[in-house]
Design a protein around this motif. Structure first.
Motif, short mmCIF file in Angstrom:
data_model
loop_
_atom_site.label_atom_id
_atom_site.label_comp_id
_atom_site.label_asym_id
_atom_site.label_seq_id
_atom_site.Cartn_x
_atom_site.Cartn_y
_atom_site.Cartn_z
N GLY A 1 21.95 39.73 41.66
CA GLY A 1 23.02 40.07 42.61
C GLY A 1 23.87 41.21 42.08
N TYR A 2 25.04 41.35 42.63
CA TYR A 2 25.88 42.48 42.25
C TYR A 2 27.09 42.10 41.43
CZ TYR A 2 23.10 44.82 45.74
OH TYR A 2 22.06 45.32 46.44
N SER A 3 27.50 40.84 41.59
CA SER A 3 28.82 40.52 41.04
C SER A 3 28.73 39.73 39.74
CB SER A 3 29.61 39.70 42.06
OG SER A 3 28.94 38.48 42.28
N SER A 4 27.54 39.71 39.15
CA SER A 4 27.29 38.83 38.01
C SER A 4 28.45 38.72 37.05
CB SER A 4 26.10 39.32 37.20
OG SER A 4 25.33 40.21 37.91
N LEU A 5 28.85 39.84 36.49
CA LEU A 5 29.77 39.76 35.38
C LEU A 5 31.18 39.44 35.82
CD1 LEU A 5 28.29 42.50 33.09
CD2 LEU A 5 27.84 40.07 33.15
N SER A 6 31.63 40.04 36.92
CA SER A 6 33.01 39.76 37.32
C SER A 6 33.16 38.31 37.76
CB SER A 6 33.46 40.72 38.41
OG SER A 6 32.69 40.54 39.55
N SER A 7 32.10 37.73 38.35
CA SER A 7 32.23 36.32 38.76
C SER A 7 32.37 35.42 37.54
CB SER A 7 31.04 35.89 39.61
OG SER A 7 29.85 35.93 38.86
N LEU A 8 31.75 35.80 36.45
CA LEU A 8 31.83 34.98 35.23
C LEU A 8 33.23 35.00 34.64
CD1 LEU A 8 28.49 35.97 33.47
CD2 LEU A 8 28.96 34.07 35.00
N LYS A 9 33.92 36.08 34.93
CA LYS A 9 35.27 36.22 34.40
C LYS A 9 36.24 35.27 35.09
CE LYS A 9 38.40 39.87 34.94
NZ LYS A 9 38.61 41.31 35.10
N HIS A 10 35.97 35.01 36.38
CA HIS A 10 36.93 34.23 37.15
C HIS A 10 36.64 32.74 37.18
CE1 HIS A 10 38.93 37.78 38.47
NE2 HIS A 10 37.83 38.28 38.98
N TYR A 11 35.43 32.34 36.83
CA TYR A 11 35.11 30.94 37.01
C TYR A 11 34.13 30.48 35.95
CZ TYR A 11 33.86 26.54 39.03
OH TYR A 11 33.67 25.21 39.21
N HIS A 12 34.33 29.26 35.50
CA HIS A 12 33.42 28.69 34.52
C HIS A 12 32.32 27.91 35.23
CE1 HIS A 12 31.92 25.85 31.51
NE2 HIS A 12 32.04 26.89 30.73
N PHE A 13 31.12 28.48 35.25
CA PHE A 13 30.00 27.78 35.87
C PHE A 13 29.36 26.85 34.85
CE2 PHE A 13 30.57 31.76 38.06
CZ PHE A 13 30.66 31.32 39.37
N GLN A 14 28.74 25.81 35.37
CA GLN A 14 28.08 24.90 34.44
C GLN A 14 26.86 25.58 33.84
OE1 GLN A 14 25.23 22.42 35.58
NE2 GLN A 14 25.06 22.00 33.39
N ALA A 15 26.14 26.35 34.65
CA ALA A 15 24.93 27.00 34.12
C ALA A 15 24.59 28.26 34.91
CB ALA A 15 23.75 26.03 34.18
N LEU A 16 23.89 29.16 34.24
CA LEU A 16 23.32 30.34 34.89
C LEU A 16 21.82 30.12 34.97
CD1 LEU A 16 25.06 33.07 32.67
CD2 LEU A 16 25.89 32.07 34.82
N LYS A 17 21.24 30.34 36.13
CA LYS A 17 19.80 30.22 36.24
C LYS A 17 19.18 31.62 36.14
CE LYS A 17 17.86 26.97 38.59
NZ LYS A 17 17.32 26.21 39.74
N ILE A 18 18.45 31.84 35.08
CA ILE A 18 17.83 33.16 34.86
C ILE A 18 16.74 33.35 35.91
CG2 ILE A 18 16.60 34.63 33.22
CD1 ILE A 18 17.71 32.84 30.96
N ASP A 19 16.88 34.35 36.74
CA ASP A 19 15.97 34.53 37.86
C ASP A 19 14.52 34.66 37.41
OD1 ASP A 19 15.76 34.89 40.81
OD2 ASP A 19 14.75 36.72 40.15
N LYS A 20 13.62 34.13 38.24
CA LYS A 20 12.22 34.15 37.83
C LYS A 20 11.63 35.56 37.75
CE LYS A 20 10.25 32.65 42.29
NZ LYS A 20 11.32 31.91 42.97
N SER A 21 12.28 36.51 38.39
CA SER A 21 11.77 37.89 38.28
C SER A 21 11.88 38.41 36.85
CB SER A 21 12.52 38.81 39.25
OG SER A 21 13.89 38.87 38.90
N PHE A 22 12.81 37.86 36.06
CA PHE A 22 12.90 38.26 34.64
C PHE A 22 11.96 37.44 33.77
CE2 PHE A 22 17.35 38.84 36.31
CZ PHE A 22 17.24 40.21 36.47
N VAL A 23 11.69 36.23 34.25
CA VAL A 23 10.86 35.33 33.45
C VAL A 23 9.38 35.70 33.55
CG1 VAL A 23 10.10 32.91 33.22
CG2 VAL A 23 12.53 33.44 33.58
#
Ligand code: C2E
Ligand code: MG
Ligand code: MG
Ligand code: MG
Length: 291
Positions: free
Chosen positions: A192-214
């Motif tokens: 997506g586009y907002s990856s890093l800024s969204s991480l700044k504002h909220y603590h997510f339980q987990a990030l799912k590494i997209d399968k396109s990288f895997v």
């Protein structure tokens, strides 16, 4: 399984595929047929959920399952979400669809626990258009209440897109969900586009590494660098990381080498019917001595 892209159902037996004239009209008719059918499907139980395990590969235990919707269409056979979720999003049916999925996933998780002593966290995918829907929290509360599932056994998988569409509301919604005890994971992370800024504002339980990288993590130094960076970042931010779309041992080994324990993919298990879960889990668990 038929995971039809729009119009593909009409493709059979044709040598050309063009988006004008009669073909276009046919495609539109096909879409309308699916849209009408979908409302009926929601009300008549033509939809069902399959569940794909998420594993902790260090212990080979299941840490949760992801609910993935399917449609047993009376004429077209089994359809994957790629052929109707986007239509539901455009045609205004994504809310009833999501409500149904939430309810059914919670019901199933509670039933696993009651009938088979399987204590599984269940994850539901949220389209950007329903995340921050005014009735979202109410629908979640109702699904939990009706099923008796504890809130910490429910996970919402949202995409970065969801955070962009409802930027203003998103943080408030996320905080309230977290207070309820619900887990939120970022799906398809990195696409997506907002990856890093969204991480700044909220603590997510987990990030799912997209399968396109895997998928090319073993052969592409770029994908390997991206996966390694996401791992490092998630650790620094005190979030978990789950690699999705793991299909073979080499990918698994690489991911393990960068300290990624949580994985999901065909290598471990394809999405399965609820009745298959118990057998899958019992095969994973090494028998205790003396048993
Ligand atoms: P997603 O949430 O990223 O789900 C993962 C998709 O990858 C699933 O496809 C799953 O079957 C597939 N997958 C899992 N392991 C592997 C693997 O090792 N290799 C490959 N090639 N694929 C793998 P599926 O079930 O067709 O779902 C596609 C997408 O549709 C999901 O992507 C999700 O965005 C959406 N979706 C599914 N169910 C729902 C739902 O109930 N509501 C909404 N809004 N969207 C849904
Ligand atoms: Mg997902
Ligand atoms: Mg995903
Ligand atoms: Mg994905």
């Amino acid at each position: 399984m038929a995971d039809l892209a729009l119009g593909q159902a009409k493709q059979q037996g044709r040598s050309t595929f063009c988006l004008y004239g009669g073909e276009w009209r046919e495609e539109r008719d096909h879409r309308i047929q699916l849209e009408h059918g979908l409302l009926r499907a929601i009300n008549r139980n033509e939809l069902y959920l399959v569940y794909q395990p998420k594993l902790d590969t260090a212990t080979m235990s299941v840490v949760g399952v992801e609910a993935l919707v399917r449609w047993q269409h009376p004429h077209l056979g089994e359809l994957g979400p790629g052929s109707f979720v986007p239509l539901a999003e455009k045609g205004g049916l994504i809310w009833p669809l999501t409500e149904w999925v939430l309810k059914e996933a919670c019901r199933q998780a509670a039933q696993w626990y009651r009938n088979e002593a399987l204590d599984l966290n269940v994850a539901v995918n949220m389209s950007p258009t329903v995340f921050a829907h005014e009735e979202l929290e109410q629908a979640i509360e109702a699904a939990l209440h009706d099923s008796g599932l504890p809130p910490d056994r429910l996970t919402l998988e949202i995409t970065e897109q969801s955070l962009m569409v409802y930027e203003a509301e998103a943080v408030g919604v996320l905080e309230r969900l977290q207070r309820m005890g619900i887990n939120v994971q970022i799906d398809d992370f990195g696409t997506g586009y907002s990856s890093l800024s969204s991480l700044k504002h909220y603590h997510f339980q987990a990030l799912k590494i997209d399968k396109s990288f895997v998928s090319d993590v073993v052969t592409s130094s770029e994908d390997a660098a991206i996966a390694t960076t996401i791992m490092f970042m998630s650790k620094c931010l005190d979030m978990e990381a789950i690699a999705e779309g793991v299909e073979n041992e080499a990918q698994k080994d690489f991911l393990a080498s960068i300290d990624c324990r949580l994985m999901q993919g065909f290598y471990f298990a394809r999405p399965m019917l609820p009745s298959e879960m118990s057998r899958f889990i019992s095969r994973l668990t090494p028998a205790k001595p003396g048993e």
